[in-house]
Design a protein around this motif. Structure first.
Motif, short mmCIF file in Angstrom:
data_model
loop_
_atom_site.label_atom_id
_atom_site.label_comp_id
_atom_site.label_asym_id
_atom_site.label_seq_id
_atom_site.Cartn_x
_atom_site.Cartn_y
_atom_site.Cartn_z
N ASP A 33 0.74 -5.96 1.89
CA ASP A 33 1.01 -4.44 1.78
C ASP A 33 2.48 -4.42 1.03
O ASP A 33 2.74 -3.33 0.16
CB ASP A 33 1.38 -3.68 3.07
CG ASP A 33 0.42 -4.09 4.20
OD1 ASP A 33 0.28 -3.14 4.93
OD2 ASP A 33 -0.18 -4.98 4.09
N ASP A 34 3.42 -5.36 1.16
CA ASP A 34 4.68 -5.14 0.24
C ASP A 34 4.71 -5.99 -0.90
O ASP A 34 5.72 -6.45 -1.32
CB ASP A 34 5.78 -5.58 1.18
CG ASP A 34 5.71 -5.18 2.59
OD1 ASP A 34 5.31 -3.83 2.56
OD2 ASP A 34 5.85 -5.78 3.47
N VAL A 35 3.52 -6.27 -1.51
CA VAL A 35 3.20 -7.18 -2.65
C VAL A 35 4.57 -7.06 -3.71
O VAL A 35 5.01 -7.88 -4.32
CB VAL A 35 2.01 -7.18 -3.32
CG1 VAL A 35 1.59 -5.78 -3.73
CG2 VAL A 35 1.77 -8.32 -4.30
N THR A 36 4.78 -5.73 -4.12
CA THR A 36 5.41 -5.43 -5.27
C THR A 36 6.97 -5.88 -4.90
O THR A 36 7.92 -5.97 -5.78
CB THR A 36 5.63 -3.92 -5.41
OG1 THR A 36 5.57 -3.10 -4.48
CG2 THR A 36 4.18 -3.49 -6.21
N ASP A 37 7.31 -5.85 -3.51
CA ASP A 37 8.69 -6.48 -3.14
C ASP A 37 9.02 -7.66 -3.38
O ASP A 37 10.18 -8.25 -3.68
CB ASP A 37 8.80 -5.94 -1.67
CG ASP A 37 8.92 -4.73 -1.17
OD1 ASP A 37 8.88 -3.67 -2.17
OD2 ASP A 37 8.79 -4.31 -0.07
N TYR A 38 7.84 -8.40 -3.57
CA TYR A 38 8.09 -9.83 -3.82
C TYR A 38 8.15 -10.63 -5.12
O TYR A 38 8.33 -11.86 -5.47
CB TYR A 38 6.98 -10.74 -2.94
CG TYR A 38 7.09 -10.43 -1.44
CD1 TYR A 38 8.15 -11.28 -0.71
CD2 TYR A 38 6.54 -9.51 -0.59
CE1 TYR A 38 8.06 -11.21 0.68
CE2 TYR A 38 6.61 -9.33 0.73
CZ TYR A 38 7.55 -10.00 1.38
OH TYR A 38 7.37 -10.15 2.72
#
Lengths: 300, 436
Positions: free
Chosen positions: A194-199
């Motif tokens: 879900d948080d792919v863009t944070d990584y």
């Protein structure tokens, strides 16, 4: 001695696409030769795992599970349903990633030797399939520079092997030094897809789920979780803009043609003599992206 | 007969005598005379003391016997006993002479297969296998060629059918029924129509069979040989693990209901041979199919899991008020759904209990905003009854990805029902609509 390849997979009572990769890879291997016969068997479809061996005419049978990790299916269900004599998981002597093959007989069929192989998902050549999947979805055989890559797993707290396979391939891809960043992500555990863009810092991120077939998780859950679409039924763009990133979502890696190579490698390591089939499969499945588009709608 | 076939026979006979389907051929190296070392016999005659060239002449004058031997003993070399037996059955080889079969396979005589060949093109020997119609014919030099279609298309000219030659196409052709619904059960009586395979060689026919009715040939053969390995319900249930581990809780009556609901000819063409346990037979009708069902299939196991959880519930008493016709309508709705007849009910036929308008009227009248029948909540203290979304329930548990994980969960918790059969139900004639 005649030899057969039997690809065993999960299949589905509800999703007609579930068995498609199994049949596709079987067809690829049939087309390049190497085995006298190629059969498929399923947990949920037919022929069932209980009856697939009796449909085989050859004396030497190489059974390759089309599963992404070692665990319940490869260690319990498949050996039980195939009626493998004397199966003992310790014969694989695996650390969760290293199951290779074991030779047994099966009570279902007299006089055949059954070479039961580890799942495709933990084979080292699976790493190349993930990379090939990235090439396919971006239609760029050189993809890497300026791109991040995420390998996505189901994740579950109850089977550490599931995550092991994801980290194994993510680490191997990172060692290639080809992509700017490589990250393992999960549906059900941290770090979450879900948080792919944070990584990622890279604007372009290829996301490859380590799943065998496209279905509910890869076509509905993950696209919605990542914000590629509000409603899976309307599909998603490749690439899709999310939080200032371009997400190149690849869909299930198992649908990639090069998977046939991993199946063959498993069988060859178990002693199958397939001539030049491995080279021919690699050549045959080297696509240039013309048919690599993803359609978001998975149907119901 | 062609040269290759004769050479193969010659080579075979030099090694050991040949005896097959009425052909007898021998070579006696100890006769001391090559000019009279061969012998050949068929039901039509016997010729002894032949030279090699005379042997060839006699073979040429009995070409059917030689090409027949070649097909079964050379062309099919390496085929399993089951597949061989199936191909023999397709031309009733154990009941007819080579001559009778060759005439029938050529369409030149009354077909002597499983059913009569009237209206079949091309003419040959006909076998029905589930919903398949298989016609065996003769190609050049005794090679068998097989033709495959849905038996409902028996009389259809080929030009009306989607004609294929690659047996692997059968997978795609039979994946969905004629209404476009996925067929998870290959032996459901919902095989789609409108296609045909023509001129399949034996190996390709067998590949098509693998795709359409997997393992039916092998199980039929085992049964014929008297060694079908049946795994009864109790053993199947005890074997299950993970989410299916609970199905051995289901009592005998529940298993009867499963067999009655899933394992009858209208739902599956396999003939159920498994029972509750060895020596403990179920009373449900097992069906009449040509191929046996040797153990509860994965759909039955998945459905059993759902029913096991449902059967854990205790009965309660609810009080509803219905008119007699409403009570009967509910019964008709259940019956129509169970028989797969809902789609056959005409739009305006409000005389049918399961007609959509009738059902909508009943819902408008008798169900509240929460879907509670008669406004009666399912749970006594729950007035905001939330009806479980069956579809979401499926989705939550359906594991259509590769369930390579160890949590013992795989599919959703209830196999969806077998596809209903596609028997065309007669529309009844009490059409009381007021056409303008």
């Amino acid at each position: 001695m005649s030899q057969a390849l039997v690809i065993v997979a999960h299949g589905s009572h509800l999703n007609p696409d579930s068995s498609a990769p199994t049949h596709d890879h079987a067809d690829t291997i049939r087309a390049v030769g190497g085995f006298d016969e190629v059969q498929t068997g399923f947990w949920k479809e037919e022929p069932s795992l209980r009856e697939v061996l009796r449909t085989v005419e050859s004396d030497e049978v190489f059974v390759v599970p089309l599963f992404v990790s070692e665990g319940y299916f490869t260690e319990q269900v498949i050996p039980r349903e195939l009626r493998l004599d004397g199966w003992d998981v310790s014969d694989w002597d695996s650390d969760g990633l290293s199951a290779d093959h074991v030779t047994l007989t099966a009570t279902d069929v007299d006089g055949k030797r059954v070479h039961y192989c580890g799942p495709v998902g933990t084979h080292e050549s699976m790493t190349d399939v993930i990379v090939r999947r990235a090439e396919t979805i971006t239609e760029d055989p050189e993809v890497g520079e300026g791109f991040g890559l995420a390998v996505v797993g189901h994740g579950t707290e109850r089977n550490e092997n599931s995550a092991k396979a994801i980290y194994y391939h993510a680490d191997r891809i990172a060692e290639m030094d080809r992509f700017e960043e490589v990250q393992a992500l999960f549906m059900d555990e941290e770090p979450e897809v879900d948080d792919v863009t944070d990584y990622f810092e890279s604007e372009d991120v290829v996301v490859v789920p380590l799943f065998i077939a496209d279905g509910f998780h890869t076509q509905e859950d993950i696209p919605e979780d990542m914000g590629l679409t509000d409603d899976y039924r309307t599909g998603y763009d490749v690439p899709a803009e999310v939080d200032g990133h371009r997400i190149w979502y690849a869909g299930a890696v198992g649908t990639e043609g090069l998977m046939a190579d991993v199946i063959l490698e498993r069988a060859v390591e178990a002693g199958a003599d397939v001539g030049d089939a491995v080279e021919r499969v690699r050549e045959r499945t080297r696509r240039t992206g013309t048919d690599a588009g993803a359609s978001g709608a998975a149907g119901d | 007969m062609n040269d290759r076939q004769f050479e193969a026979l010659h080579e075979a006979v030099r090694a050991e005598p040949v005896e097959f389907d009425g052909l007898h051929a021998a070579y006696d190296p100890d006769s001391g005379d090559e000019e009279s070392a061969y012998r050949l016999a068929t039901p039509d005659g016997e010729w002894a003391d032949l030279s090699e060239s005379e042997f060839r002449e006699r073979a040429e004058s009995n070409p059917w016997y030689v090409s027949n031997w070649y097909f079964w003993e050379r062309h099919l070399d390496g085929r399993s006993p089951a597949r061989r037996a199936f191909l023999r059955r397709l031309e009733a080889a154990d009941h007819h002479t080579v001559e009778e079969r060759y005439e029938a396979l050529s369409g030149g005589a009354e077909a002597v297969g499983e059913s009569d060949a009237t209206g079949a093109e091309p003419a040959g020997m006909v076998t029905e296998w589930g919903q398949l119609r298989i016609v065996a014919t003769l190609g050049a030099d005794g090679t068998r060629l097989y033709h495959l279609r849905h038996h409902a298309d028996a009389d259809a000219p080929l030009t009306d059918l989607d004609v294929h030659t690659d047996p692997l196409d059968a997978r795609r052709l039979t994946k969905f029924d004629d209404r476009g619904r996925y067929r998870p059960l290959k032996t459901a009586p919902s095989l789609p129509t409108g296609w045909a395979f023509t001129d399949l060689r034996a190996g390709d026919l067998l590949s098509a069979m693998d795709a359409i009715y997997p393992a039916t040939v092998e199980n039929w053969y085992r049964e014929e040989a008297g060694d079908l390995d049946v795994t009864h319900w109790s053993e199947t249930a005890e074997r299950q693990t993970g989410i299916y581990g609970i199905i051995d809780e289901l009592d005998r009556e529940g298993v009867e209901w499963i067999a009655e609901s899933c394992c009858v000819d209208s739902q599956c063409l396999k003939r159920r041979e498994w029972q509750f346990a060895e020596g403990d037979e179920l009373s449900a009708d097992g069906g009449t199919g040509v191929f046996p069902c040797r153990e509860p299939c994965s759909l039955v196991v998945a459905a059993a899991r759902k029913w096991t959880t449902l059967e854990r519930e205790e009965e309660r008493e609810y009080t509803f008020h219905l008119t007699p016709s409403e009570k009967e309508q509910i019964e008709e709705i259940v019956d129509s759904v169970a028989e797969g007849e809902v789609d056959d009910i005409r739009e305006a036929d409000v005389y049918e209990g399961a007609n959509r308008y009738r059902a909508r009227f009943l819902r408008a009248k008798r169900m509240d905003d929460h879907g509670n029948l008669g406004g009666v909540p399912t749970e006594p203290d729950d007035h905001e009854e939330h009806h479980e979304d069956e579809h979401a329930d499926h989705e939550d548990d359906e594991d259509d990805h590769d369930a390579g994980d160890d949590h013992g969960e795989d599919d959703h918790d209830a196999g969806d029902d077998h596809d209903e059969g596609d028997d065309a139900h007669e529309t009844h004639d009490a059409d009381a609509s007021d056409d303008q």
